[in-house]
Design a protein around this motif. Sequence first.
Motif, PDB file in Angstrom:
ATOM      1  N   SER A  21       0.837  -1.204   0.000  1.00  0.00           N
ATOM      2  CA  SER A  21       0.000   0.000   0.000  1.00  0.00           C
ATOM      3  C   SER A  21       0.867   1.248   0.000  1.00  0.00           C
ATOM      4  CB  SER A  21      -0.937  -0.006   1.211  1.00  0.00           C
ATOM      5  OG  SER A  21      -0.194  -0.016   2.427  1.00  0.00           O
ATOM      6  N   GLY A  22       1.999   1.194   0.696  1.00  0.00           N
ATOM      7  CA  GLY A  22       2.908   2.330   0.709  1.00  0.00           C
ATOM      8  C   GLY A  22       3.523   2.584  -0.647  1.00  0.00           C
ATOM      9  N   GLN A  23       3.894   1.510  -1.340  1.00  0.00           N
ATOM     10  CA  GLN A  23       4.458   1.669  -2.672  1.00  0.00           C
ATOM     11  C   GLN A  23       3.451   2.305  -3.628  1.00  0.00           C
ATOM     12  OE1 GLN A  23       5.953  -2.092  -4.000  1.00  0.00           O
ATOM     13  NE2 GLN A  23       7.593  -2.150  -2.483  1.00  0.00           N
ATOM     14  N   ARG A  24       2.196   1.849  -3.526  1.00  0.00           N
ATOM     15  CA  ARG A  24       1.171   2.433  -4.395  1.00  0.00           C
ATOM     16  C   ARG A  24       0.992   3.915  -4.100  1.00  0.00           C
ATOM     17  NH1 ARG A  24      -1.538  -2.393  -3.224  1.00  0.00           N
ATOM     18  NH2 ARG A  24      -2.972  -1.326  -1.802  1.00  0.00           N
ATOM     19  N   ARG A  25       1.015   4.252  -2.815  1.00  0.00           N
ATOM     20  CA  ARG A  25       0.847   5.648  -2.437  1.00  0.00           C
ATOM     21  C   ARG A  25       2.003   6.499  -2.946  1.00  0.00           C
ATOM     22  NH1 ARG A  25      -2.585   9.500  -2.155  1.00  0.00           N
ATOM     23  NH2 ARG A  25      -2.123  11.089  -0.586  1.00  0.00           N
ATOM     24  N   VAL A  26       3.221   5.973  -2.854  1.00  0.00           N
ATOM     25  CA  VAL A  26       4.384   6.704  -3.351  1.00  0.00           C
ATOM     26  C   VAL A  26       4.275   6.887  -4.860  1.00  0.00           C
ATOM     27  CG1 VAL A  26       6.873   6.563  -3.721  1.00  0.00           C
ATOM     28  CG2 VAL A  26       5.930   6.049  -1.471  1.00  0.00           C
ATOM     29  N   ARG A  27       3.821   5.862  -5.565  1.00  0.00           N
ATOM     30  CA  ARG A  27       3.631   5.991  -7.015  1.00  0.00           C
ATOM     31  C   ARG A  27       2.650   7.120  -7.331  1.00  0.00           C
ATOM     32  NH1 ARG A  27       5.622   1.747 -10.042  1.00  0.00           N
ATOM     33  NH2 ARG A  27       5.937  -0.236  -8.936  1.00  0.00           N
ATOM     34  N   VAL A  28       1.551   7.157  -6.609  1.00  0.00           N
ATOM     35  CA  VAL A  28       0.532   8.173  -6.861  1.00  0.00           C
ATOM     36  C   VAL A  28       1.092   9.561  -6.593  1.00  0.00           C
ATOM     37  CG1 VAL A  28      -1.685   9.093  -6.080  1.00  0.00           C
ATOM     38  CG2 VAL A  28      -1.418   6.637  -6.453  1.00  0.00           C
ATOM     39  N   ILE A  29       1.811   9.715  -5.488  1.00  0.00           N
ATOM     40  CA  ILE A  29       2.400  11.017  -5.153  1.00  0.00           C
ATOM     41  C   ILE A  29       3.397  11.438  -6.233  1.00  0.00           C
ATOM     42  CG2 ILE A  29       3.908  12.223  -3.527  1.00  0.00           C
ATOM     43  CD1 ILE A  29       2.611  10.497  -1.306  1.00  0.00           C
ATOM     44  N   ALA A  30       4.245  10.486  -6.664  1.00  0.00           N
ATOM     45  CA  ALA A  30       5.230  10.807  -7.697  1.00  0.00           C
ATOM     46  C   ALA A  30       4.549  11.158  -9.013  1.00  0.00           C
ATOM     47  CB  ALA A  30       6.186   9.632  -7.891  1.00  0.00           C
ATOM     48  N   ALA A  31       3.525  10.375  -9.387  1.00  0.00           N
ATOM     49  CA  ALA A  31       2.804  10.650 -10.636  1.00  0.00           C
ATOM     50  C   ALA A  31       2.102  12.006 -10.571  1.00  0.00           C
ATOM     51  CB  ALA A  31       1.796   9.538 -10.912  1.00  0.00           C
ATOM     52  N   ASN A  32       1.498  12.298  -9.425  1.00  0.00           N
ATOM     53  CA  ASN A  32       0.828  13.599  -9.268  1.00  0.00           C
ATOM     54  C   ASN A  32       1.821  14.751  -9.403  1.00  0.00           C
ATOM     55  OD1 ASN A  32      -1.622  12.373  -8.867  1.00  0.00           O
ATOM     56  ND2 ASN A  32      -1.604  12.588  -6.635  1.00  0.00           N
ATOM     57  N   SER A  33       3.017  14.561  -8.867  1.00  0.00           N
ATOM     58  CA  SER A  33       4.031  15.619  -8.937  1.00  0.00           C
ATOM     59  C   SER A  33       4.482  15.845 -10.373  1.00  0.00           C
ATOM     60  CB  SER A  33       5.228  15.255  -8.058  1.00  0.00           C
ATOM     61  OG  SER A  33       4.830  15.105  -6.700  1.00  0.00           O
ATOM     62  N   ILE A  34       4.758  14.751 -11.078  1.00  0.00           N
ATOM     63  CA  ILE A  34       5.192  14.869 -12.472  1.00  0.00           C
ATOM     64  C   ILE A  34       4.080  15.483 -13.324  1.00  0.00           C
ATOM     65  CG2 ILE A  34       5.729  13.537 -14.555  1.00  0.00           C
ATOM     66  CD1 ILE A  34       8.106  13.812 -12.780  1.00  0.00           C
ATOM     67  N   VAL A 252      -4.239  -9.329 -14.253  1.00  0.00           N
ATOM     68  CA  VAL A 252      -2.898  -9.279 -14.819  1.00  0.00           C
ATOM     69  C   VAL A 252      -2.276  -7.891 -14.633  1.00  0.00           C
ATOM     70  CG1 VAL A 252      -3.634  -8.649 -17.159  1.00  0.00           C
ATOM     71  CG2 VAL A 252      -1.516  -9.925 -16.826  1.00  0.00           C
ATOM     72  N   LEU A 253      -3.092  -6.843 -14.602  1.00  0.00           N
ATOM     73  CA  LEU A 253      -2.575  -5.502 -14.328  1.00  0.00           C
ATOM     74  C   LEU A 253      -2.381  -5.332 -12.826  1.00  0.00           C
ATOM     75  CD1 LEU A 253      -4.733  -3.334 -16.771  1.00  0.00           C
ATOM     76  CD2 LEU A 253      -2.329  -4.009 -17.036  1.00  0.00           C
ATOM     77  N   PRO A 254      -1.323  -4.655 -12.405  1.00  0.00           N
ATOM     78  CA  PRO A 254      -1.070  -4.492 -10.971  1.00  0.00           C
ATOM     79  C   PRO A 254      -2.215  -3.765 -10.262  1.00  0.00           C
ATOM     80  CG  PRO A 254       0.822  -3.768 -12.276  1.00  0.00           C
ATOM     81  CD  PRO A 254      -0.297  -3.993 -13.237  1.00  0.00           C
ATOM     82  N   GLU A 255      -2.398  -4.086  -9.001  1.00  0.00           N
ATOM     83  CA  GLU A 255      -3.414  -3.408  -8.205  1.00  0.00           C
ATOM     84  C   GLU A 255      -3.132  -1.903  -8.178  1.00  0.00           C
ATOM     85  OE1 GLU A 255      -5.325  -3.535  -3.674  1.00  0.00           O
ATOM     86  OE2 GLU A 255      -3.709  -4.909  -4.242  1.00  0.00           O
ATOM     87  N   GLY A 256      -4.134  -1.126  -8.473  1.00  0.00           N
ATOM     88  CA  GLY A 256      -3.991   0.314  -8.473  1.00  0.00           C
ATOM     89  C   GLY A 256      -3.576   0.896  -9.813  1.00  0.00           C
TER      90      GLY A 256
END
Length: 274
Positions: A21-34, A252-256
């Motif tokens: 869950s933390g990894q997904r959250r970090v991905r979202v934060i990074a994607a939002n920033s970019i 087959v697609l990753p969660e989130g």
Amino acid sequence: MSSTLTRLANILTLGYAGTRSGQRRVRVIAANSICAFLRLRSRPIDAASLGQVLVVAPHPDDESLGCGATIASLAGAGHSVSVLFLTDGEHSHAAYPEIDPRALAVRRRAEALAATALLGIGPARIRFAQLPDGRLPALVSAGDAASVGILASAITDLRPCTILLPYRRDGSSDHEAAFVLVARAVTKSAHPCRILEFPVWALWSPGRLISPAFSCPAVWRTRASAFRCAKNRAVASYVSQASPLPPAPVAVLPEGFVSMFLERDEFLLEYRAT
């Protein structure tokens, strides 16, 4: 995430990114920033400047995830849009030999027709090149003239002014090979085309977008909110990818993964050959 990005995220989040869950959250934060930076650089897409558009999808679902709102906006305004699927995505479940690739190809083609119809594209504007799923990099390495010829013929027939396709460093080997095949096909066809790139897996690994966010000649955007319903319904058509397909216990697609695309604006990166 890449191992370097994971380590950095763990340091910055005191280990929080070590959980799923933390990894997904970090991905979202990074994607939002970019995406926030891309939005600052971007301008609304000028549909009139695109002319006839050809969307190239390495697999069925790439078009809806990466530029579904753009397709819906263009089609809704009466612009000519065609979609070329390079593969049928028949090996998306290669880890499960019980799933017949031929049957999966038929299913994914049907999902593609349903999704593009929801985006406003009729079956007459859809083409399937039926190149081998998972083998596009091998075609590039071998300099496969037949596959380039198939794509060049489609470009010659459709004569697009603009081609939309996944970012050339998207993080998927098939997506990156697709860019090379299309570039070769454009050269072979001798039909000059403007190329705009959209992120798919690069949005899942947003570090890949740092360089183009600064260096690409121009960034264009489509407001997702105006076409949210059409895009969400199109993405939902790909049940074989977003939901478990027995005997596979999980999608087959990753969660989130899918949710990363449903509420945010779409960005198109202007490609300029160097």
